[in-house]
Scaffold this motif. Sequence first.
Motif, PDB file in Angstrom:
ATOM      1  N   LEU B 396      10.454  -1.200  10.384  1.00  0.00           N
ATOM      2  CA  LEU B 396      10.275  -0.290   9.003  1.00  0.00           C
ATOM      3  C   LEU B 396       8.881   0.182   8.593  1.00  0.00           C
ATOM      4  CD1 LEU B 396       9.403  -4.634   8.388  1.00  0.00           C
ATOM      5  CD2 LEU B 396      10.960  -2.852   7.253  1.00  0.00           C
ATOM      6  N   ASP B 397       8.442   0.901   7.701  1.00  0.00           N
ATOM      7  CA  ASP B 397       8.093   1.423   7.126  1.00  0.00           C
ATOM      8  C   ASP B 397       6.043   0.781   7.594  1.00  0.00           C
ATOM      9  OD1 ASP B 397       5.425   3.220   5.657  1.00  0.00           O
ATOM     10  OD2 ASP B 397       7.361   3.955   3.866  1.00  0.00           O
ATOM     11  N   PRO B 398       5.619   1.593   8.082  1.00  0.00           N
ATOM     12  CA  PRO B 398       4.143   0.631   8.158  1.00  0.00           C
ATOM     13  C   PRO B 398       3.446   0.894   6.584  1.00  0.00           C
ATOM     14  CG  PRO B 398       4.560   2.321   8.889  1.00  0.00           C
ATOM     15  CD  PRO B 398       5.436   2.537   8.823  1.00  0.00           C
ATOM     16  N   ARG B 399       3.787   1.623   6.184  1.00  0.00           N
ATOM     17  CA  ARG B 399       2.832   1.211   4.788  1.00  0.00           C
ATOM     18  C   ARG B 399       3.637  -0.147   4.095  1.00  0.00           C
ATOM     19  NH1 ARG B 399       4.330   5.793   1.072  1.00  0.00           N
ATOM     20  NH2 ARG B 399       3.188   7.573   1.698  1.00  0.00           N
ATOM     21  N   ILE B 400       5.052  -0.788   4.187  1.00  0.00           N
ATOM     22  CA  ILE B 400       5.343  -2.170   3.540  1.00  0.00           C
ATOM     23  C   ILE B 400       4.518  -3.163   4.662  1.00  0.00           C
ATOM     24  CG2 ILE B 400       7.364  -3.578   3.226  1.00  0.00           C
ATOM     25  CD1 ILE B 400       8.643  -0.643   2.548  1.00  0.00           C
ATOM     26  N   ARG B 404       1.603  -6.814   2.999  1.00  0.00           N
ATOM     27  CA  ARG B 404       2.563  -7.442   3.678  1.00  0.00           C
ATOM     28  C   ARG B 404       1.260  -8.374   3.643  1.00  0.00           C
ATOM     29  NH1 ARG B 404       7.945  -9.637   4.464  1.00  0.00           N
ATOM     30  NH2 ARG B 404       9.347  -8.549   2.541  1.00  0.00           N
ATOM     31  N   ARG B 407      -1.846  -8.735   1.591  1.00  0.00           N
ATOM     32  CA  ARG B 407      -1.554  -9.541   0.444  1.00  0.00           C
ATOM     33  C   ARG B 407      -1.503 -11.175   0.911  1.00  0.00           C
ATOM     34  NH1 ARG B 407       3.960  -7.217  -0.485  1.00  0.00           N
ATOM     35  NH2 ARG B 407       3.817  -5.809  -1.807  1.00  0.00           N
ATOM     36  N   THR B 411      -4.762 -12.770  -0.129  1.00  0.00           N
ATOM     37  CA  THR B 411      -4.760 -14.897  -1.117  1.00  0.00           C
ATOM     38  C   THR B 411      -5.351 -15.120  -0.511  1.00  0.00           C
ATOM     39  OG1 THR B 411      -2.354 -14.493  -0.143  1.00  0.00           O
ATOM     40  CG2 THR B 411      -2.273 -13.493  -2.420  1.00  0.00           C
ATOM     41  N   THR B 412      -5.229 -15.702   0.886  1.00  0.00           N
ATOM     42  CA  THR B 412      -5.560 -16.741   1.109  1.00  0.00           C
ATOM     43  C   THR B 412      -8.069 -16.630   1.409  1.00  0.00           C
ATOM     44  OG1 THR B 412      -5.790 -15.366   3.763  1.00  0.00           O
ATOM     45  CG2 THR B 412      -4.355 -16.642   3.233  1.00  0.00           C
ATOM     46  N   PHE B 416      -6.401 -13.132  -6.426  1.00  0.00           N
ATOM     47  CA  PHE B 416      -4.728 -13.053  -6.696  1.00  0.00           C
ATOM     48  C   PHE B 416      -4.095 -10.943  -7.219  1.00  0.00           C
ATOM     49  CE2 PHE B 416      -3.962 -17.172  -8.611  1.00  0.00           C
ATOM     50  CZ  PHE B 416      -4.569 -17.721  -8.975  1.00  0.00           C
ATOM     51  N   GLU B 417      -3.056 -11.410  -6.634  1.00  0.00           N
ATOM     52  CA  GLU B 417      -2.545  -9.742  -6.885  1.00  0.00           C
ATOM     53  C   GLU B 417      -1.799  -9.426  -8.478  1.00  0.00           C
ATOM     54  OE1 GLU B 417       0.941  -6.848  -4.757  1.00  0.00           O
ATOM     55  OE2 GLU B 417       1.084  -8.842  -4.571  1.00  0.00           O
ATOM     56  N   GLU B 479      -4.909  -5.132  -6.467  1.00  0.00           N
ATOM     57  CA  GLU B 479      -3.959  -4.113  -6.330  1.00  0.00           C
ATOM     58  C   GLU B 479      -3.455  -3.423  -5.216  1.00  0.00           C
ATOM     59  OE1 GLU B 479      -3.466  -2.963 -10.332  1.00  0.00           O
ATOM     60  OE2 GLU B 479      -1.014  -2.210  -9.941  1.00  0.00           O
ATOM     61  N   ILE B 480      -2.466  -3.213  -4.680  1.00  0.00           N
ATOM     62  CA  ILE B 480      -2.079  -2.426  -3.931  1.00  0.00           C
ATOM     63  C   ILE B 480      -1.208  -1.291  -4.734  1.00  0.00           C
ATOM     64  CG2 ILE B 480      -0.554  -1.618  -1.265  1.00  0.00           C
ATOM     65  CD1 ILE B 480      -1.172  -4.709  -1.415  1.00  0.00           C
ATOM     66  N   GLY B 481      -1.111  -0.178  -4.591  1.00  0.00           N
ATOM     67  CA  GLY B 481      -0.126   1.352  -5.198  1.00  0.00           C
ATOM     68  C   GLY B 481      -0.916   2.492  -4.919  1.00  0.00           C
TER      69      GLY B 481
END
Lengths: 360, 698
Positions: B396-400, B404, B407, B411-412, B416-417, B479-481
């Motif tokens: 998997l792409d480590p960025r993904i 995750r 997030r 959130t914990t 809020f995202e 936010e992540i982007g």
Amino acid sequence: MIDRSAIDTLRADFRLRLAAATTDRDLKALDDAFLSRRSGSVTALLKQVASGPPEERREFGRLVNALKTEIESALDGKRAAIASTRPPAGAVDVTLASRQIPMGRIHPLMRVRQEVEDIFVRMGYEILEGPEVEDDYHNFEALNMPPDHPARDMQDTLYLGVPIPGGIWGAHRGRVPEAQVRTATLLRTHTSAMQIRYMKTFPPPIRLIVPGRVYRRDNLDLSHTPMFQQFEGLVVGRGVTLADLKGTFEAMVRELFGDVKVRLRPSFFPYTEPSAEVDITCQSCGGAGCGTCKHTGWLEILGSGMVHPAVFEAVGYDADEVTGFAFGMGMERVAMLKYGVDDIRLFYENDVRFLEQFPL
Amino acid sequence: MKVLLSWLREFVDAPDTTEDIARLMSMRGFAVEAIEPFGDGDTVIDFEVTANRPDCMSVLGIAREVAAAYRVKLRTRGASPVAASAKAPASLAETARRRGSPHGPKGSAPESLDIVIESPILCPRYVGAVADVEVGPSPAWMQTRLQAAGLRPINNIVDVTNYVMVEMGQPMHAFDHARLAGAQIRVRPARAGEALRTLDGQLRTLSPEMLAIADAERATAIAGVMGGGDSEVTPATKTIVLESAYFNPLSVRRTSKKLGLKTEASMRFERGADPGLPAAAMARALDLIETTGAGHGRGRVIDRYPRNIKSVVLRLRREKIAGLLGGAIPDRDVRRILERLGFTLDPASGGWRVVVPTRRVDVTREVDLIEEVARHYGFDRLPTTFPALTAAAPPLDPRITCARHLRALLTTAGFFEAVTFGFIPERAAAPFAADGDLVPIANPLSELFAVLRPSLLPGLVDVVAHNRRREQRDVRLFEIGARFTRSGGERQSLACVWTGAAAPEHWSGTGRPVDFFDAKAVVERVGQALGAEIQTTPAREPWLAAGRSAAVVANHARVGVVGQLADALVDAHGLPGSEPVYAAELDLDALALAAGRVVRVEPLPRYPSVTRDISILIGDTLPADDVRRTIREAAPPTLVRVAEFDRYQGKGIPPDKVSLSLRLTFRASDRTLTDAEVQAAMDSVLSALREKHGAVQR
Ligand SMILES: [Zn+2]
């Protein structure tokens, strides 16, 4: 003459008052009223014993004493019962409001994204992100849309005022992907640009999902935003067929939406041939026809098709040796159908009252 | 493409209801946008014609598809309901046969028209004819049909040209013969600066890459796009020149784009008209002019076809059909489908040799033929299989995985995202980028989307403002982007904002507003989660409050910032300045480089630790980091932890001093430490603090 009925009257009176007693204070009052040495009514009876006829004294004394014992033990019993209902030392009111542990939420679009990623990971796909700023070659030309191609009108493009360095992708794969060297001039209109970057870097077979943001020159309305989230899917290898594409979508749709029907409708995309739009049973009416599905019973969820040979030629694959399918799906569309959202703008307003409706 | 059902039925008998026709055609690639009743018991079906199928931008084109879908015969003869006017129209084939022979009543005057194609590449074919006419309204049935197709009736001549376009797909044009200097049509490049007033009344300046239809002197039309006002057919017009031509698609598209002028004609030409059609269309137009009583053709139809466009011939192999579709399709179905669509098939080894009709500009490869077969065979009849897995999936792409992870973590922690747009107003972006480092959008939709975001924070602060206006006092968002600058290009980023309470209100005690150290904790936790040790050092940012902002450093590299947003910025986003907003932004690409710790387990301690507390008076501007560093440098390696546990200023402390209390933990891995050892360590720590910082023990 001693009136034995006085004993029964006292007993009845005590029983009544005992039943009504709920506190220690009530019990103390009862104790005083019946058993007090000075003024208790039972004590008064006992005093009468001595004044009664001698032949009755013994029996009468026994009866009054029995009443006294009965009252004492009843009072003890009730005292214990009341004590047992009192909270123990250090007890808390468990119904008071808790101290909240703050909990945020994953954005619904990202929930959908993670769900789709998981579905495809289980099917053996690679998941990869690509750059959002692109160049004309990867976004259009190599996808069988040369300059002046009418299909370019299908996607109104946003261009950069100045060229900038493109983003990094696939660094973990240990090569320098060819695409990084180019300068970006536009915002990608679809994730399909990554088809080209990927195929130019890696040989077949391919099973790839590229999630990410894409941009179009669309005004904000109920169903359009100038930026939205897409999934690109690409499968390439020997003997990959349109039937495989059908099977893949059926599996995906079942996982995403449960037991719904899938159908493929012929369409046109310059980079696939044949091309198909994929519809699923309308979620609002169950296929009977309603306003949401324009009375067709079906809702479009993605565009797809068999990779056009011109695309294989552009990336240096032998179009006679390999075939493949590709698809693009909007995350907003899936989220709207899945969660019953009727205004796409809600996703980008980020109103906490909207976001907290989704479970963590 | 709006098609009137009665018009369609002239060409094909579709044995079905309108709804069923619509349903079936959408499964053949022509989605139906709307079905609407029209006029007296008739219906208009609005078919969506994809950009690759200009041949279906006509009633006949749709009829051909309907005929193939229903396996019924296509009548190419359009029996227009001229009922009232005596004559039935001649069939297309019949009139086409008359092409080249004198047209119109015997004894009419010669055509008196000269056609010269100067640019045969841009205009491979031009068919022209002259007709004597009496201009007036067209018959009611024709007007109705044009209206059903979404066109406005003009007069009997213009209506005939439009009628032929809608019916057959060939755009046509009529000129007033009297207004053509030298009775001449010259198809030539426009001259630089040549001006023309088009039919819509606009004065347009042409350029040499545009193709003009000119007379002997000047341009009278923009080829394939729009005619000129000067040569327009008017009630006074007595003689017309009819044009039925084929223009190069690219040239029409470029001209139309450059002029910003899209017409029914240009839309058909730019997608690709049928070079085989102009003569038949001309015959049909002349027929209609005659049968509707609008006039008579005069002389010969002139057909200039300097560059003959040949039919494409393709090989179609059975093995390729099955190979692409995943199932074999019976030969008779292949043949039936393609022949009904107008293809000619001859048997060849392994399949067929197929001649493609010139109208099918979309069919240039074998795979295009396979699509035609699949389309009319029905995708639903193809088998359903699953692609074979032939190799292990790459990692998997480590960025993904990182996104995750973040997030889940944030959130914990109560965040809020949010997902916000990648472009923002320039004034919101300006504080976040150096001069000239912003990336403007060349063609933004509005000022709100003028530049690519150099930071995720302006968008997030807007979201804070949105929620504050909706009674949310405590807001935590992330936010992540991607963010963008001219110098740095596209970089992945994580941004967090926090305003309101540090912990939710509770009956047991008073709340506390969020402060710098809450924000710093978030940043440290992100670092921890990604395996990077985070430090903060004082730093200045124009958008952060002075004295409450820090650079985030990991592995000696600056990876982000954290601090309280400056009042001016908070104010600019419509938030009250009295409520501080804390923010952090981390460059995930940089953080990824700084992180990546390998997990190796260390043995658990076997001997007890010893703790010592000290309180010292130091200057109130001395960073705690410096104090800790001095302690670590002075202490032996048995010092395993040092942390401040109290900081006090006020009564009993000189004004420029602060009392700082620290707890030091000592431990050795091979023995229990003695008091003397620890005391010696403390002595050297205290003397170092005295020497370096003038610290006084309290
Ligand atoms: Zn429905």
